[in-house]
Design an enzyme around this catalytic site. Sequence first.
Site, mmCIF file in Angstrom:
data_model
loop_
_atom_site.group_PDB
_atom_site.id
_atom_site.type_symbol
_atom_site.label_atom_id
_atom_site.label_comp_id
_atom_site.label_asym_id
_atom_site.label_seq_id
_atom_site.Cartn_x
_atom_site.Cartn_y
_atom_site.Cartn_z
ATOM 1 C CB CYS A 56 31.192 27.713 60.535
ATOM 2 S SG CYS A 56 29.854 28.136 61.488
ATOM 3 C CG HIS A 114 33.572 29.184 57.249
ATOM 4 N ND1 HIS A 114 34.639 30.067 57.544
ATOM 5 C CD2 HIS A 114 32.796 29.571 58.526
ATOM 6 C CE1 HIS A 114 34.762 30.490 58.637
ATOM 7 N NE2 HIS A 114 33.587 30.340 59.321
#
Length: 312
Positions: A56, A114
């Site tokens: 991620c 993120h």
Amino acid sequence: MLALDKKPSVLMINVDDWNDWNEVLQGHPQAITPHIKRLAERGITFSNAICASPSCVPSRPAFFTGIAPWRSGNISNDNGRRPWRFYAGEDAVTIPKLFSQNGWQSIGIAKNFHKGDKPEFDTYIAAPKKVTKGKGVGIKLNSSAVWDIADVPVTEMSDYKAASLGIEKIQSVKSPFLLSVGIYRPHVPWIVPQEYFDMYPLENLQLPEARSDDLDDLPERFKLVAGLEAKFGKGYHENLVKKGYDKQFVRAYLASVTFADEQVGRLLDAWYASSHAETGYVVLWSDHGYMLGEKSAWSKIKPWYDSSRSNF
């Protein structure tokens, strides 16, 4: 620059940890995902989309900046100790910033970059609080191996609420916009309501295909990468199979996939009912793939197809 009334709105949906297990990419024959299929049937599917990085922290900023991890140095989830801008640089223009600079309103909801989302959007709404506790009938082996049945109705799930926030923006904002909505499932913990588990009875659930000799041609170092022994310990896959946990994890992942697909469907319903759909675009993507027993491997951060193939 386009005149304001000619600017098409864009709905961007990003789904966390969604591999090719759906009715479009057909990575699992039993995946129930009518909504991504509905989107694919009226658009273009990039059937061999490979993520910038199978984790991620590097993948998401790479998507939003166009700067590859090998250029920025943001190459692993461990880099999350620092802001993604440390690697991309202060001059990097992100997708939402580019839209804002050219007359669109940019709106972000839940997980996009993120962390570090808020400065990139004109309006940013953080993810609603996630449901992390269930009925206590599941399993928790480690942070990457958790499933349970949610002890709340679907309307209380974080992704349901995030989709609802997106629907409200689709219905209320009349000017051209970029709306980027993050759906967290099927990221772990795989905790969703009972009805999604019921769609995948254990007795006829198919496990992903795996060759018993699949690791034989790998150097020892890559065998360690497959098993992620540093995190999971030695013989992790074999222990899962012995206890039957592998099948339970596959079921929980598929249940989470169908739950996520349903939230995609709710956003699509609102979009296609709005004036934005007349000239606008929908873009759905996932940050990377996920492995559930292929090559005896689990989770992401692997240099193989199942960990890297993503939805686009």
